[in-house]
Motif scaffolding. Sequence first.
Motif, PDB file in Angstrom:
ATOM      1  N   GLU A 124      -8.885 -12.307 -22.520  1.00 35.68           N
ATOM      2  CA  GLU A 124      -7.383 -11.787 -22.311  1.00 35.68           C
ATOM      3  C   GLU A 124      -6.467 -12.878 -21.635  1.00 35.68           C
ATOM      4  OE1 GLU A 124      -8.103  -8.328 -19.893  1.00 35.68           O
ATOM      5  OE2 GLU A 124      -9.081  -7.395 -21.370  1.00 35.68           O
ATOM      6  N   ASP A 125      -7.070 -13.843 -20.661  1.00 35.42           N
ATOM      7  CA  ASP A 125      -6.038 -14.558 -20.042  1.00 35.42           C
ATOM      8  C   ASP A 125      -5.636 -15.818 -21.047  1.00 35.42           C
ATOM      9  OD1 ASP A 125      -6.063 -13.497 -17.563  1.00 35.42           O
ATOM     10  OD2 ASP A 125      -7.616 -14.828 -16.691  1.00 35.42           O
ATOM     11  N   VAL A 126      -6.556 -16.325 -21.886  1.00 32.96           N
ATOM     12  CA  VAL A 126      -6.522 -17.114 -23.092  1.00 32.96           C
ATOM     13  C   VAL A 126      -5.347 -16.629 -23.984  1.00 32.96           C
ATOM     14  CG1 VAL A 126      -7.426 -18.373 -25.039  1.00 32.96           C
ATOM     15  CG2 VAL A 126      -8.582 -18.256 -22.810  1.00 32.96           C
ATOM     16  N   GLN A 127      -5.451 -15.814 -24.423  1.00 29.88           N
ATOM     17  CA  GLN A 127      -4.675 -14.692 -25.212  1.00 29.88           C
ATOM     18  C   GLN A 127      -3.225 -14.641 -24.799  1.00 29.88           C
ATOM     19  OE1 GLN A 127      -5.413 -14.154 -28.764  1.00 29.88           O
ATOM     20  NE2 GLN A 127      -3.174 -13.788 -28.574  1.00 29.88           N
ATOM     21  N   LYS A 128      -3.309 -14.305 -23.422  1.00 29.34           N
ATOM     22  CA  LYS A 128      -1.868 -14.043 -22.812  1.00 29.34           C
ATOM     23  C   LYS A 128      -1.322 -15.654 -22.785  1.00 29.34           C
ATOM     24  CE  LYS A 128      -2.259 -11.441 -19.236  1.00 29.34           C
ATOM     25  NZ  LYS A 128      -2.540 -10.993 -17.738  1.00 29.34           N
ATOM     26  N   MET A 129      -2.062 -16.814 -22.425  1.00 28.48           N
ATOM     27  CA  MET A 129      -1.489 -18.007 -22.379  1.00 28.48           C
ATOM     28  C   MET A 129      -0.918 -18.305 -23.882  1.00 28.48           C
ATOM     29  SD  MET A 129      -3.949 -19.957 -19.867  1.00 28.48           S
ATOM     30  CE  MET A 129      -4.197 -21.325 -20.660  1.00 28.48           C
ATOM     31  N   LYS A 130      -1.959 -18.051 -24.848  1.00 30.77           N
ATOM     32  CA  LYS A 130      -1.298 -18.494 -26.263  1.00 30.77           C
ATOM     33  C   LYS A 130      -0.046 -17.546 -26.741  1.00 30.77           C
ATOM     34  CE  LYS A 130      -5.573 -19.027 -28.545  1.00 30.77           C
ATOM     35  NZ  LYS A 130      -6.654 -18.457 -29.569  1.00 30.77           N
ATOM     36  N   ASN A 131       0.144 -16.445 -26.160  1.00 27.78           N
ATOM     37  CA  ASN A 131       1.495 -15.665 -26.628  1.00 27.78           C
ATOM     38  C   ASN A 131       2.671 -16.256 -25.731  1.00 27.78           C
ATOM     39  OD1 ASN A 131      -0.068 -14.067 -28.147  1.00 27.78           O
ATOM     40  ND2 ASN A 131      -0.217 -12.276 -26.412  1.00 27.78           N
TER      41      ASN A 131
ATOM     42  N   ALA B 234     -37.955  -0.959 -12.069  1.00 27.48           N
ATOM     43  CA  ALA B 234     -36.473  -0.487 -12.130  1.00 27.48           C
ATOM     44  C   ALA B 234     -35.423  -1.236 -11.554  1.00 27.48           C
ATOM     45  CB  ALA B 234     -36.750   0.996 -11.753  1.00 27.48           C
ATOM     46  N   SER B 235     -35.678  -1.453 -10.236  1.00 29.35           N
ATOM     47  CA  SER B 235     -34.839  -2.417  -9.384  1.00 29.35           C
ATOM     48  C   SER B 235     -34.391  -3.666 -10.082  1.00 29.35           C
ATOM     49  CB  SER B 235     -35.453  -2.641  -8.021  1.00 29.35           C
ATOM     50  OG  SER B 235     -34.455  -3.346  -7.227  1.00 29.35           O
ATOM     51  N   ALA B 236     -35.159  -4.220 -10.600  1.00 31.18           N
ATOM     52  CA  ALA B 236     -35.091  -5.883 -11.120  1.00 31.18           C
ATOM     53  C   ALA B 236     -34.271  -5.495 -12.431  1.00 31.18           C
ATOM     54  CB  ALA B 236     -36.505  -6.447 -11.555  1.00 31.18           C
ATOM     55  N   SER B 237     -34.448  -4.515 -13.068  1.00 30.11           N
ATOM     56  CA  SER B 237     -33.977  -4.160 -14.634  1.00 30.11           C
ATOM     57  C   SER B 237     -32.408  -3.988 -14.165  1.00 30.11           C
ATOM     58  CB  SER B 237     -34.531  -3.104 -15.190  1.00 30.11           C
ATOM     59  OG  SER B 237     -35.900  -3.494 -15.801  1.00 30.11           O
ATOM     60  N   GLN B 238     -32.160  -3.119 -12.978  1.00 29.61           N
ATOM     61  CA  GLN B 238     -30.789  -2.737 -12.741  1.00 29.61           C
ATOM     62  C   GLN B 238     -29.982  -3.813 -12.468  1.00 29.61           C
ATOM     63  OE1 GLN B 238     -29.572   0.457 -13.265  1.00 29.61           O
ATOM     64  NE2 GLN B 238     -27.676  -0.667 -13.118  1.00 29.61           N
ATOM     65  N   LYS B 239     -30.776  -4.876 -11.532  1.00 30.66           N
ATOM     66  CA  LYS B 239     -29.888  -6.058 -11.395  1.00 30.66           C
ATOM     67  C   LYS B 239     -29.183  -6.878 -12.244  1.00 30.66           C
ATOM     68  CE  LYS B 239     -32.271  -6.526  -6.608  1.00 30.66           C
ATOM     69  NZ  LYS B 239     -33.120  -7.292  -5.806  1.00 30.66           N
ATOM     70  N   ILE B 240     -30.576  -6.733 -13.412  1.00 31.67           N
ATOM     71  CA  ILE B 240     -30.275  -7.681 -14.895  1.00 31.67           C
ATOM     72  C   ILE B 240     -28.994  -6.934 -15.514  1.00 31.67           C
ATOM     73  CG2 ILE B 240     -31.017  -8.140 -16.741  1.00 31.67           C
ATOM     74  CD1 ILE B 240     -34.004  -8.584 -15.390  1.00 31.67           C
ATOM     75  N   VAL B 241     -28.957  -5.786 -15.518  1.00 33.41           N
ATOM     76  CA  VAL B 241     -27.854  -4.984 -16.411  1.00 33.41           C
ATOM     77  C   VAL B 241     -26.619  -5.129 -15.430  1.00 33.41           C
ATOM     78  CG1 VAL B 241     -27.132  -2.651 -16.888  1.00 33.41           C
ATOM     79  CG2 VAL B 241     -29.640  -3.283 -17.235  1.00 33.41           C
ATOM     80  N   ASN B 242     -26.733  -5.014 -14.338  1.00 29.53           N
ATOM     81  CA  ASN B 242     -25.387  -5.284 -13.282  1.00 29.53           C
ATOM     82  C   ASN B 242     -24.889  -6.739 -13.476  1.00 29.53           C
ATOM     83  OD1 ASN B 242     -25.511  -2.710 -12.551  1.00 29.53           O
ATOM     84  ND2 ASN B 242     -26.494  -3.256 -10.449  1.00 29.53           N
ATOM     85  N   GLU B 243     -25.713  -7.913 -13.593  1.00 27.49           N
ATOM     86  CA  GLU B 243     -25.361  -9.145 -13.790  1.00 27.49           C
ATOM     87  C   GLU B 243     -24.626  -9.452 -15.083  1.00 27.49           C
ATOM     88  OE1 GLU B 243     -24.222 -12.979 -12.697  1.00 27.49           O
ATOM     89  OE2 GLU B 243     -24.982 -11.312 -11.376  1.00 27.49           O
ATOM     90  N   MET B 244     -25.511  -8.703 -16.045  1.00 24.90           N
ATOM     91  CA  MET B 244     -24.834  -8.765 -17.656  1.00 24.90           C
ATOM     92  C   MET B 244     -23.640  -8.132 -17.745  1.00 24.90           C
ATOM     93  SD  MET B 244     -28.429  -8.121 -19.719  1.00 24.90           S
ATOM     94  CE  MET B 244     -27.537  -8.476 -21.297  1.00 24.90           C
ATOM     95  N   LYS B 245     -23.266  -7.133 -17.160  1.00 24.80           N
ATOM     96  CA  LYS B 245     -21.831  -6.251 -17.169  1.00 24.80           C
ATOM     97  C   LYS B 245     -21.006  -7.285 -16.451  1.00 24.80           C
ATOM     98  CE  LYS B 245     -23.465  -1.583 -17.123  1.00 24.80           C
ATOM     99  NZ  LYS B 245     -23.499  -0.123 -16.221  1.00 24.80           N
ATOM    100  N   LYS B 246     -21.434  -7.818 -15.255  1.00 25.66           N
ATOM    101  CA  LYS B 246     -20.300  -8.911 -14.600  1.00 25.66           C
ATOM    102  C   LYS B 246     -19.814  -9.935 -15.615  1.00 25.66           C
ATOM    103  CE  LYS B 246     -22.385  -9.145 -10.257  1.00 25.66           C
ATOM    104  NZ  LYS B 246     -22.630  -9.684  -8.965  1.00 25.66           N
TER     105      LYS B 246
ATOM    106  N   VAL C 261     -20.239  -9.810 -18.935  1.00 26.53           N
ATOM    107  CA  VAL C 261     -19.267  -9.538 -19.966  1.00 26.53           C
ATOM    108  C   VAL C 261     -17.749  -9.186 -19.404  1.00 26.53           C
ATOM    109  CG1 VAL C 261     -18.596  -7.324 -21.274  1.00 26.53           C
ATOM    110  CG2 VAL C 261     -21.113  -8.562 -21.238  1.00 26.53           C
ATOM    111  N   ASP C 262     -17.686  -8.577 -18.306  1.00 27.76           N
ATOM    112  CA  ASP C 262     -16.211  -8.537 -17.409  1.00 27.76           C
ATOM    113  C   ASP C 262     -15.615  -9.791 -17.556  1.00 27.76           C
ATOM    114  OD1 ASP C 262     -16.673  -5.678 -17.573  1.00 27.76           O
ATOM    115  OD2 ASP C 262     -17.381  -5.611 -15.444  1.00 27.76           O
ATOM    116  N   ASN C 263     -16.359 -10.670 -17.105  1.00 25.14           N
ATOM    117  CA  ASN C 263     -15.661 -11.916 -16.755  1.00 25.14           C
ATOM    118  C   ASN C 263     -15.282 -12.537 -18.166  1.00 25.14           C
ATOM    119  OD1 ASN C 263     -16.155 -11.893 -13.901  1.00 25.14           O
ATOM    120  ND2 ASN C 263     -17.942 -12.964 -13.908  1.00 25.14           N
ATOM    121  N   HIS C 264     -16.051 -12.484 -19.076  1.00 20.05           N
ATOM    122  CA  HIS C 264     -15.780 -12.931 -20.357  1.00 20.05           C
ATOM    123  C   HIS C 264     -14.413 -12.286 -20.772  1.00 20.05           C
ATOM    124  CE1 HIS C 264     -16.421 -15.234 -24.134  1.00 20.05           C
ATOM    125  NE2 HIS C 264     -16.259 -14.137 -24.885  1.00 20.05           N
TER     126      HIS C 264
END
Length: 77
Positions: free
Chosen positions: A42-49, A20-32, A34-37
Motif C-alpha cells: 500500500e505504501d509503495v502504491q501510495k508513493m507511485k500515485n 497447538a501452542s507452537a502452531s498458533q505462534k506460527i500462524v500469528n507470525e505468518m499473519k504479521k 502478511v499484514d506487514n507485506h
Amino acid sequence: MNNSNSDGNLDIEEIAEYIASASQKIVNEMKKQVDNHSGFEEDVQKMKNESLIEQQKHQEDFNARKTQIKRKFNRRR
C-alpha cells in the motif's frame, strides 16, 4: 513440557497442547508477515500515485511555459 507420567513417556495431552501452542505462534507470525507485506504494498502504491501526480504537475507547468515562450517568439516574427 517436562511433565511425564509414571512410565517416563510424555503425556499425550501435554504434547497436543505444545503442538497447538507452537502452531498458533506460527500462524500469528505468518499473519504479521502478511499484514506487514500488505502495508508495504500500500505504501509503495501510495508513493507511485504521489509521484505520478507530481510528474503531471511538472508536465503541465512545462507545457504552459513552452506555450508562453512560443507565443512570445511568434509575436516577434
